[in-house]
Design a protein around this motif. Structure first.
Motif, mmCIF file in Angstrom:
data_model
loop_
_atom_site.group_PDB
_atom_site.id
_atom_site.type_symbol
_atom_site.label_atom_id
_atom_site.label_comp_id
_atom_site.label_asym_id
_atom_site.label_seq_id
_atom_site.Cartn_x
_atom_site.Cartn_y
_atom_site.Cartn_z
ATOM 1 N N UNK A 213 55.481 56.377 56.857
ATOM 2 C CA UNK A 213 56.115 55.736 57.840
ATOM 3 C C UNK A 213 56.021 56.505 59.215
ATOM 4 N N UNK A 214 56.885 55.576 60.248
ATOM 5 C CA UNK A 214 56.694 56.199 61.505
ATOM 6 C C UNK A 214 57.546 57.441 61.562
ATOM 7 N N UNK A 215 58.285 58.017 60.938
ATOM 8 C CA UNK A 215 58.817 59.165 60.873
ATOM 9 C C UNK A 215 58.120 60.549 60.416
ATOM 10 N N UNK A 216 56.961 60.302 60.141
ATOM 11 C CA UNK A 216 56.199 61.369 59.517
ATOM 12 C C UNK A 216 56.476 62.817 60.454
ATOM 13 N N UNK A 217 56.614 63.742 59.525
ATOM 14 C CA UNK A 217 57.087 65.049 60.296
ATOM 15 C C UNK A 217 55.741 65.828 60.799
ATOM 16 N N UNK A 218 54.646 65.525 60.224
ATOM 17 C CA UNK A 218 53.386 66.438 60.379
ATOM 18 C C UNK A 218 52.340 65.288 60.042
ATOM 19 N N UNK A 219 51.458 65.392 61.091
ATOM 20 C CA UNK A 219 49.981 64.753 61.058
ATOM 21 C C UNK A 219 48.982 65.639 60.709
ATOM 22 N N UNK A 220 47.923 65.466 59.960
ATOM 23 C CA UNK A 220 46.902 66.311 59.735
ATOM 24 C C UNK A 220 45.545 65.608 60.250
ATOM 25 N N UNK A 221 44.575 66.025 60.887
ATOM 26 C CA UNK A 221 43.297 65.730 61.278
ATOM 27 C C UNK A 221 42.127 66.814 60.744
ATOM 28 N N UNK A 222 40.997 66.315 60.284
ATOM 29 C CA UNK A 222 39.873 66.878 60.237
ATOM 30 C C UNK A 222 39.107 67.507 61.404
ATOM 31 N N UNK A 223 38.936 68.708 61.638
ATOM 32 C CA UNK A 223 38.226 69.089 62.840
ATOM 33 C C UNK A 223 37.144 68.190 63.148
ATOM 34 N N UNK A 224 36.802 67.612 64.346
ATOM 35 C CA UNK A 224 35.553 66.774 64.708
ATOM 36 C C UNK A 224 34.367 67.595 64.431
ATOM 37 N N UNK A 225 34.383 68.928 64.848
ATOM 38 C CA UNK A 225 33.125 69.412 64.481
ATOM 39 C C UNK A 225 32.701 69.341 62.894
ATOM 40 N N UNK A 226 33.769 69.756 62.123
ATOM 41 C CA UNK A 226 33.579 69.326 60.598
ATOM 42 C C UNK A 226 33.000 68.186 60.454
ATOM 43 N N UNK A 227 33.638 67.287 60.974
ATOM 44 C CA UNK A 227 33.531 65.628 60.434
ATOM 45 C C UNK A 227 32.009 65.239 60.997
ATOM 46 N N UNK A 228 31.621 65.702 62.141
ATOM 47 C CA UNK A 228 30.464 65.344 62.446
ATOM 48 C C UNK A 228 29.228 65.913 61.806
ATOM 49 N N UNK A 229 29.530 67.089 61.526
ATOM 50 C CA UNK A 229 28.471 67.953 60.617
ATOM 51 C C UNK A 229 28.324 67.187 59.342
ATOM 52 N N UNK A 230 29.248 66.579 58.914
ATOM 53 C CA UNK A 230 29.027 65.906 57.427
ATOM 54 C C UNK A 230 28.543 64.519 57.701
ATOM 55 N N UNK A 231 28.964 63.963 58.801
ATOM 56 C CA UNK A 231 28.088 62.566 59.409
ATOM 57 C C UNK A 231 26.728 62.978 59.492
ATOM 58 N N UNK A 232 26.350 63.937 60.019
ATOM 59 C CA UNK A 232 25.007 64.244 60.125
ATOM 60 C C UNK A 232 24.261 64.369 58.891
ATOM 61 N N UNK A 233 24.902 65.022 57.875
ATOM 62 C CA UNK A 233 24.379 65.187 56.780
ATOM 63 C C UNK A 233 24.224 63.810 55.821
ATOM 64 N N UNK A 234 25.255 62.939 56.223
ATOM 65 C CA UNK A 234 24.865 61.374 55.604
ATOM 66 C C UNK A 234 23.814 60.811 56.062
#
Length: 340
Positions: A213-234
């Motif tokens: 819900x909107x009261x999430x106490x913490x948010x989590x994100x994949x570092x963009x450098x890691x996500x882009x590396x995986x995207x390149x592999x795909x």
């Protein structure tokens, strides 16, 4: 600093004066962020293949010709993907190029897209205290919304599980206090200059849901450098132990962990069977417990999914299962299904 915690997953599937106060400066930075990243973000609509239900998430434009980065759980189970560019109002049909279940990353290719604005990735290190904003389709409304906050930790590890008992351990995440919501999945976490530092993938709240819900106490994100590396592999088009390219093998069941002790052997319970699917044709029914696949014991829905993902449509699998009357073995032919 690395920390570890467990979350459940649920997704939905939004002039200067001489002296400036801190509040005014924050508003100016926020406005700059809004103007800079708006053209690089898309809204992803997922019409689930077998339930017919709709889910919504967010994506980021990687190429002007329509390659989109998003979370795997945004496209999971997709029968039809529609991607809308809020900046222009144009919509496109999307096709999953490939995905990495374990790291929760997927790439979509849009049909007929051109001249799309792309995101800009931050090259500088991300550290605690950095001011950031999560941008996405919060609540699945179809409009981009922004949730400002700060990075509270880096190198965080979480275990995210869905309502069918499958789970992934996600490592090296950026943790923030931005109030991300359902629908923000796959959207960017940006710095004050509008550069993407990460891809929103999870949230924790009192209820413990991945997106609660909107009261999430913490948010989590994949570092963009890691996500882009995986995207390149795909993009390379080569399948690996983690990256799936091409058609997805399909068993045709929904599963849950078996924990009531009714049966003497461990396994996973069949919660539902797709009519006309491989499992149904082989005689499996709701309430059966799958004990092994090709002689390999299965102790959770995750192990079943991982094994089926290692196969190709058309391959045969030996299934040992039991019901109230006894234990049986059958052989089924895997079908072709939606992304997992």
């Amino acid at each position: 600093m690395s920390t570890s915690r467990h979350l459940s997953r649920f997704f939905l599937p939004l002039v200067l004066a001489a002296l400036l106060t801190a509040a005014v400066l924050a508003k100016l930075a926020f406005a700059k962020t809004t103007a800079t990243v708006g053209n690089g973000i898309v809204i992803v609509y997922n019409r689930l293949a077998y339930s017919g239900e709709a889910a919504a998430g967010t994506g980021m434009v990687l190429t002007s010709s329509g390659e989109i980065l998003t979370n795997n759980h945004v496209v999971s189970g997709a029968g039809k993907l529609t991607v809308t560019v809020p900046a222009t109002g144009k919509s496109y049909t999307g096709k999953v190029v490939g995905y990495d279940v374990a790291d929760d990353v997927a790439v979509i290719k849009l049909s007929g897209a051109s001249n799309l604005k792309t995101i800009s990735a931050r090259q500088l290190p991300v550290t605690a205290g950095l001011r950031v904003t999560a941008v996405g389709n919060a609540g699945g409304t179809g409009s981009l919304t922004r949730a400002p906050g700060s990075v509270t930790a880096t190198g965080t590890t979480i275990t995210a599980s869905d309502d069918q008992g499958s789970s992934e351990t996600l490592t090296g995440l950026i943790e923030t206090d931005a109030a991300v919501q359902p629908g923000d999945s796959g959207g960017p976490l940006v710095d004050s200059a509008g550069r993407v530092v990460g891809m929103t993938t999870a949230a924790s709240a009192g209820s413990g849901f991945r997106f609660a819900d909107a009261q999430a106490s913490s948010g989590y994100a994949i570092p963009i450098t890691k996500a882009l590396k995986i995207a390149k592999q795909i993009d390379s088009g080569t399948s690996t132990a983690r990256i799936h390219i091409g058609a997805t093998a399909f068993l045709g069941v929904s599963l849950s962990a078996t924990s009531d002790g009714y049966y003497d052997e461990s396994g996973v319970t069949v919660e539902g069977v797709v009519s006309g699917g491989p499992a149904a044709k082989a005689g499996l029914q709701t309430g059966d417990v799958i004990l092994s696949l090709d002689g390999r014991t299965v102790g959770s829905p995750t192990t079943v999914r991982s094994y089926v993902l290692s196969k190709k449509p058309g391959q045969k699998v030996s299934v040992r299962y039991m019901d109230e009357t006894g234990t049986y073995t059958t052989t089924l032919t895997l079908g072709s299904g939606p992304p997992q």
